[in-house]
Design an enzyme around this catalytic site. Structure first.
Site, PDB file in Angstrom:
ATOM      1  N   ARG A  54       0.834  -1.210   0.000  1.00  0.00           N
ATOM      2  CA  ARG A  54       0.000   0.000   0.000  1.00  0.00           C
ATOM      3  C   ARG A  54       0.869   1.261   0.000  1.00  0.00           C
ATOM      4  O   ARG A  54       0.594   2.217  -0.727  1.00  0.00           O
ATOM      5  CB  ARG A  54      -0.941  -0.033   1.206  1.00  0.00           C
ATOM      6  CG  ARG A  54      -2.069  -1.071   1.007  1.00  0.00           C
ATOM      7  CD  ARG A  54      -2.575  -1.587   2.318  1.00  0.00           C
ATOM      8  NE  ARG A  54      -3.783  -2.393   2.197  1.00  0.00           N
ATOM      9  CZ  ARG A  54      -3.815  -3.708   1.965  1.00  0.00           C
ATOM     10  NH1 ARG A  54      -2.668  -4.377   1.800  1.00  0.00           N
ATOM     11  NH2 ARG A  54      -4.951  -4.370   1.899  1.00  0.00           N
ATOM     12  N   ASP A 108      -4.379 -15.786   6.244  1.00  0.00           N
ATOM     13  CA  ASP A 108      -2.998 -16.122   5.868  1.00  0.00           C
ATOM     14  C   ASP A 108      -2.315 -17.036   6.886  1.00  0.00           C
ATOM     15  O   ASP A 108      -1.289 -17.644   6.591  1.00  0.00           O
ATOM     16  CB  ASP A 108      -2.171 -14.837   5.705  1.00  0.00           C
ATOM     17  CG  ASP A 108      -2.615 -14.059   4.471  1.00  0.00           C
ATOM     18  OD1 ASP A 108      -3.228 -14.651   3.572  1.00  0.00           O
ATOM     19  OD2 ASP A 108      -2.354 -12.834   4.425  1.00  0.00           O
ATOM     20  N   LYS A 163      -5.904 -19.294  -3.110  1.00  0.00           N
ATOM     21  CA  LYS A 163      -4.721 -18.488  -2.750  1.00  0.00           C
ATOM     22  C   LYS A 163      -3.576 -18.874  -3.696  1.00  0.00           C
ATOM     23  O   LYS A 163      -3.813 -19.409  -4.760  1.00  0.00           O
ATOM     24  CB  LYS A 163      -4.360 -18.728  -1.282  1.00  0.00           C
ATOM     25  CG  LYS A 163      -5.384 -18.133  -0.320  1.00  0.00           C
ATOM     26  CD  LYS A 163      -5.328 -16.624  -0.359  1.00  0.00           C
ATOM     27  CE  LYS A 163      -6.379 -15.987   0.522  1.00  0.00           C
ATOM     28  NZ  LYS A 163      -6.434 -14.550   0.350  1.00  0.00           N
TER      29      LYS A 163
HETATM   30  C1  S3P Z   1      -4.193  -9.131   1.647  1.00  0.00           C
HETATM   31  C2  S3P Z   1      -5.477  -9.618   1.809  1.00  0.00           C
HETATM   32  C3  S3P Z   1      -5.786 -11.042   1.865  1.00  0.00           C
HETATM   33  C4  S3P Z   1      -4.550 -11.872   2.144  1.00  0.00           C
HETATM   34  C5  S3P Z   1      -3.377 -11.477   1.305  1.00  0.00           C
HETATM   35  C6  S3P Z   1      -3.022 -10.020   1.546  1.00  0.00           C
HETATM   36  C7  S3P Z   1      -3.991  -7.682   1.590  1.00  0.00           C
HETATM   37  O1  S3P Z   1      -6.332 -11.442   0.618  1.00  0.00           O
HETATM   38  O2  S3P Z   1      -4.819 -13.235   1.974  1.00  0.00           O
HETATM   39  O3  S3P Z   1      -2.233 -12.274   1.597  1.00  0.00           O
HETATM   40  O4  S3P Z   1      -2.835  -7.232   1.668  1.00  0.00           O
HETATM   41  O5  S3P Z   1      -4.984  -6.956   1.471  1.00  0.00           O
HETATM   42  P1  S3P Z   1      -7.886 -11.238   0.257  1.00  0.00           P
HETATM   43  O6  S3P Z   1      -8.137  -9.796   0.096  1.00  0.00           O
HETATM   44  O7  S3P Z   1      -8.074 -11.993  -1.032  1.00  0.00           O
HETATM   45  O8  S3P Z   1      -8.661 -11.834   1.379  1.00  0.00           O
END
Ligand code: S3P
Length: 433
Positions: free
Chosen positions: A31, A319, A346
């Site tokens: 981000r 995760d 995933k």
């Molecule tokens: C993440 C959100 C999750 C997570 C990923 C990182 C993020 O995914 O599993 O490793 O940084 O916003 P999802 O948005 O698909 O749930």
């Protein structure tokens, strides 16, 4: 680029102790890199993730016209494009990173160019319709290949929407927030389950305004961002491997410094405490909306209880579920995970691979479409672990290997570097053998 395949041999350990700092959080690094790339001015990102995924995001920022310099201490200096991305020279290579592909789509969709986002084999299998739908409603034209990457975006001015996310996903929420920031009107997003809120904090840190009520976030379009100097907190999802490993040894003692403790990520600590982890918070402070602290963990002396993970909790722990499942046989009551069908899409089908590797190590369990039930009081033996080129599977079974009988071989072990290149070295330093 061709990666050389390596194996790691994990020997059983007698104990685990030490004090350390895990590298910067992967989610927050993505981000900060994206917002710094869009902002006006130069940002300095300290303790940026060392994982390959956030570096894919930095690579995309360069392709879009931002300037990225890595200092000798690892600090990443990003000079942003001041609100206007350049026409990319070539494709935007997201590597293995779903976060890059989904969140970046929202960030660039209003810019007047044609963008093609590509990924590796694993990323090219993952569902992208979930971002195409809301972004199309905002006016973007996005072409997918049977619901997957390559993603082609024909950038165009966007209009605000009110959107309710059908599946809990911080990546989808972020894509809409990033698009909403640059759209005409006020965009709102309702979440049935509160997902990680790093984007909300990061947007505010870079100067945007947004509002949040219990289940709705609103953001006005036409806002501009300004570069900042900011440190990325340590990644609690990387720490999770050591937190779970600490549960396996009655005399373990670990201190994690500079750890991200954002409440939308910290459900892990509650679940592990329920199983038998003692967590002492030694200090806690807020930086740019993110909680950062030092914690010390030990294990209770009597046996480990179990856990029942379902509903909203699943989304908050998504995760960490592979490593929680991998230590389940060592608990007394076992672990039940349901409502976790997202695990099947995933970096790999994580339910299938956890099942396959638990079986290889001699564990019994029941597999469901949306989870697993792994009874406790089981002994595991060393095995060859199939990682499916998934970083979290490689690390989860390295942890299970610490209490198994005999050695465990992690195949394609190098994949850990997607999020945590230092993992095996750190494990070796902390494990007493
Ligand atoms: C993440 C959100 C999750 C997570 C990923 C990182 C993020 O995914 O599993 O490793 O940084 O916003 P999802 O948005 O698909 O749930």
């Amino acid at each position: 680029m061709q990666t050389i395949s390596t194996t790691q041999t994990i020997r059983p350990a007698k104990n685990l102790h030490g004090s350390f700092r895990v590298p910067g959080d992967k989610s927050i690094s993505h981000r900060y890199a994206m917002l710094a790339g869009l902002a006006k001015g130069t940002s300095r990102l300290y303790n940026f993730s060392t994982g390959a995924d956030p570096h894919s995001t930095l690579g995309c920022m360069v392709t879009l016209g931002a300037k990225v310099n890595t200092q000798s201490d690892g600090t990443i200096e990003v000079t942003g494009v001041g609100g206007a991305f350049e026409r990319p020279v070539g494709q935007l290579d997201c590597g293995n990173s779903g976060s890059t592909m989904r969140m970046l789509s929202g960030l660039i969709a209003s810019h007047p160019h044609v963008f093609t986002l590509i990924g590796d084999e694993s990323l090219s299998r993952r569902p992208m319709e979930r971002i195409r739908k809301p972004l199309s409603q905002m006016g973007a034209r996005i072409d997918l290949t049977e619901g997957h990457a390559p993603v082609t975006i024909f950038g165009t001015p966007l209009k605000a929407i009110d959107f309710a996310t059908p599946i809990p996903s911080a990546q989808v929420k972020t894509a809409i927030l990033f698009a909403g920031l640059q759209a005409e009107g006020v965009t709102s997003i309702s979440e049935s389950v509160r997902t990680r809120d790093h984007s909300e904090h990061a947007l505010r840190a870079f100067g945007a305004e947004l509002n949040r009520t219990a289940d709705k976030i609103t953001i006005a379009g036409g806002q501009t961002l300004t570069g900042i100097d900011v440190a990325v907190p340590g990644d609690i999802s990387s720490a999770a491997f050591f937190l779970c490993a600490a549960l396996l040894f009655p005399d373990s003692n670990l201190v994690f410094d500079g750890l991200g403790m954002n409440p939308t990520r910290a459900a892990l600590l509650d679940v592990l405490t329920g199983i038998g982890l003692k967590v002492k918070v030694l200090n806690l402070e807020e930086k740019h909306g993110e909680m950062v602290g030092t914690i010390q963990v030990n294990r209770v002396q009597d046996g480990l209880k179990g856990a029942d993970i379902s509903g909203a909790l699943t989304a908050q722990l998504i995760d960490e579920l592979p490593v929680i499942a991998a230590i389940a046989p060592y608990t007394q009551e076992g672990i039940r995970i349901r409502d976790a069908q997202e695990l099947r899409v995933k970096e790999s089908d994580r339910i299938a691979l956890v099942a396959k590797n638990l079986k290889a190590m001699g564990a019994e369990f029941e597999e469901f479409e949306d989870g697993l039930h792994i009874p406790g009081n089981q002994k595991l033996h060393g095995a060859r672990i199939e990682t499916g080129h998934d970083h979290r599977i490689a690390m989860a079974f390295s942890v299970a290997a610490l209490r198994a009988e005999g050695e465990t071989i992690i195949q394609n072990a190098e994949v850990a570097s997607v999020s945590f290149p230092e993992f095996y070295t750190l494990l070796d330093t902390l494990a007493e053998r």
